[in-house]
Design an enzyme around this catalytic site. Structure first.
Site, PDB file in Angstrom:
ATOM      1  N   HIS A 273       0.814  -1.207   0.000  1.00  0.00           N
ATOM      2  CA  HIS A 273       0.000   0.000   0.000  1.00  0.00           C
ATOM      3  C   HIS A 273       0.853   1.265   0.000  1.00  0.00           C
ATOM      4  O   HIS A 273       0.388   2.334  -0.405  1.00  0.00           O
ATOM      5  CB  HIS A 273      -0.949  -0.001   1.199  1.00  0.00           C
ATOM      6  CG  HIS A 273      -2.355   0.355   0.834  1.00  0.00           C
ATOM      7  ND1 HIS A 273      -3.146  -0.453   0.036  1.00  0.00           N
ATOM      8  CD2 HIS A 273      -3.118   1.434   1.120  1.00  0.00           C
ATOM      9  CE1 HIS A 273      -4.330   0.111  -0.127  1.00  0.00           C
ATOM     10  NE2 HIS A 273      -4.335   1.262   0.504  1.00  0.00           N
ATOM     11  N   ARG A 276       1.113   2.260  -3.440  1.00  0.00           N
ATOM     12  CA  ARG A 276      -0.164   2.836  -3.885  1.00  0.00           C
ATOM     13  C   ARG A 276      -0.260   4.299  -3.456  1.00  0.00           C
ATOM     14  O   ARG A 276      -0.663   5.167  -4.232  1.00  0.00           O
ATOM     15  CB  ARG A 276      -1.310   2.016  -3.304  1.00  0.00           C
ATOM     16  CG  ARG A 276      -2.705   2.393  -3.778  1.00  0.00           C
ATOM     17  CD  ARG A 276      -3.679   1.296  -3.344  1.00  0.00           C
ATOM     18  NE  ARG A 276      -5.063   1.714  -3.380  1.00  0.00           N
ATOM     19  CZ  ARG A 276      -5.843   1.673  -4.463  1.00  0.00           C
ATOM     20  NH1 ARG A 276      -5.338   1.247  -5.608  1.00  0.00           N
ATOM     21  NH2 ARG A 276      -7.095   2.046  -4.400  1.00  0.00           N
ATOM     22  N   HIS A 299     -11.411   4.192  -6.560  1.00  0.00           N
ATOM     23  CA  HIS A 299     -12.172   4.706  -5.424  1.00  0.00           C
ATOM     24  C   HIS A 299     -13.595   5.040  -5.864  1.00  0.00           C
ATOM     25  O   HIS A 299     -13.805   5.710  -6.876  1.00  0.00           O
ATOM     26  CB  HIS A 299     -11.521   5.978  -4.861  1.00  0.00           C
ATOM     27  CG  HIS A 299     -10.273   5.706  -4.089  1.00  0.00           C
ATOM     28  ND1 HIS A 299      -9.345   6.690  -3.798  1.00  0.00           N
ATOM     29  CD2 HIS A 299      -9.787   4.563  -3.528  1.00  0.00           C
ATOM     30  CE1 HIS A 299      -8.357   6.163  -3.105  1.00  0.00           C
ATOM     31  NE2 HIS A 299      -8.603   4.880  -2.929  1.00  0.00           N
ATOM     32  N   TYR A 308      -5.105  12.489  -0.560  1.00  0.00           N
ATOM     33  CA  TYR A 308      -3.803  12.757  -1.173  1.00  0.00           C
ATOM     34  C   TYR A 308      -3.587  14.245  -1.419  1.00  0.00           C
ATOM     35  O   TYR A 308      -2.448  14.669  -1.632  1.00  0.00           O
ATOM     36  CB  TYR A 308      -3.662  11.962  -2.467  1.00  0.00           C
ATOM     37  CG  TYR A 308      -3.659  10.476  -2.195  1.00  0.00           C
ATOM     38  CD1 TYR A 308      -2.577   9.875  -1.559  1.00  0.00           C
ATOM     39  CD2 TYR A 308      -4.751   9.687  -2.514  1.00  0.00           C
ATOM     40  CE1 TYR A 308      -2.583   8.520  -1.266  1.00  0.00           C
ATOM     41  CE2 TYR A 308      -4.768   8.327  -2.226  1.00  0.00           C
ATOM     42  CZ  TYR A 308      -3.683   7.759  -1.599  1.00  0.00           C
ATOM     43  OH  TYR A 308      -3.697   6.422  -1.306  1.00  0.00           O
TER      44      TYR A 308
END
Length: 330
Positions: A273, A276, A299, A308
């Protein structure tokens, strides 16, 4: 598939229940209901695992039938989750507590709708307030490159490992999605990867960069045929194989990526992750539209992707340096 096998093992225990009023028997009925509604094997397994823990908690209290579960039982279970300690001595995150309680609430909601029980003991239960947390660590590009250079590409498995890291960073796919990929899911001509039945039971296409494709081609030509010779027919379509020639498993990917990050000696820890997060943050900092990032990450809600915008700090730092009145004067 990995989760399908785990689910079948879990269902064997549940199906052994004979009392039609027992929590275990009704849990089996509920999971069959989810399968009929086309929930993914991974989702059904996750619910089965969590609800079986709840069943064990109830049985320790002498509660074996669903109609014996009261509001007080649910409140005590909520307190149990709050104080629960894992093998490493750490407690459950608020997000995990909320997720487990939500699964219990969904189960009893179904029991009530199907009239297996007269009332829902989870009705009006106040759920834990989930914190809004930022990813703890993000790799910058130099740190990613350091991890990329860990596998020994002079060896066949090193080529495969480099291809996996390049794939994770270039596409931002989840570990389970990577393990589920088949040969036909990669379109090298159009530089696209088809992620079939990802989280939320949805297909999507994700671009893949030229460097990642080069390493993938090297793996497919030089390494995969060697690994496949040790495997079985049911793995002929799997994209990434393990040393035994079978489809690589998510748990193994997690362990290996974590080791590669540690060996890179960059002062950070994590696993799949982390790539990611770094994928999404790198795109955002270089001007990629957040809705495009949302689509690539798979998502469902934009709010999930917007985390983010908080970890992409370059513009904030530049604005602070330019505009803050307290400047160094020598």
């Amino acid at each position: 598939m990995f989760y399908k096998d785990l689910l079948e093992e879990t269902l064997k225990d549940i199906r052994s229940q004979k009392d039609p009023l027992s929590i275990g028997y009704l849990l089996g009925r509920y999971l069959e209901h989810l399968k009929v509604r086309n929930y993914t094997d991974q989702t059904v397994y996750s619910k089965a695992k969590t609800l079986r823990q709840f069943r064990c908690y109830c049985e320790e209290l002498g509660i074996t039938q669903a109609r014996q579960v009261t509001r007080e039982t649910i409140l005590n279970y909520q307190s149990h989750l709050y104080h629960y300690k894992k093998a490493d001595g750490k407690g459950l995150s608020v997000g995990t507590q909320k997720s487990w309680l939500s699964m219990v609430r969904s189960f009893f909601g179904w029991l009530t709708r199907e009239e297996h029980i007269p009332h829902n003991p989870t009705a009006n239960i106040e759920m834990p307030r989930k914190e809004s947390r930022l990813p703890k660590m993000i790799l910058n590009h130099d740190e990613v490159e350091a991890v990329m250079n860990v596998p020994d590409v002079a060896k066949p498995m090193g080529i495969r490992n480099r291809a996996i890291l390049e794939f994770l960073y270039s596409t931002g796919v989840r570990r389970t999605e990577l393990c589920s990929l088949n040969l036909g899911d990669v379109d090298s001509v159009r530089s696209l990867v088809r992620v079939e039945q990802g989280k939320g039971h949805k297909d999507r296409y994700v671009p893949i960069g030229s460097r990642a494709l080069q390493w993938l081609d090297k793996y497919l030509i030089e390494v995969r045929p060697i690994l496949l010779a040790e495997g079985t027919d049911d793995c002929e379509q799997a994209l990434f194989l393990n040393a035994q020639g079978t489809r690589i498993k998510p748990s193994r990917i997690t362990h290996q990526v974590s080791q590669w990050i540690d060996k890179a000696d960059i002062g950070k820890s994590g696993s799949c992750h982390l790539f990611r997060h770094s994928f999404a943050t790198g795109l955002l900092e270089n001007g990629c539209d957040i809705r495009h990032i949302q689509e690539m990450l798979g998502h469902e809600h934009l709010e999930t992707t917007q985390v983010y915008t908080h970890v992409s700090l370059r513009e904030l730092q530049q604005a602070h340096e330019k505009c803050h009145p307290a400047k160094i004067s020598l």
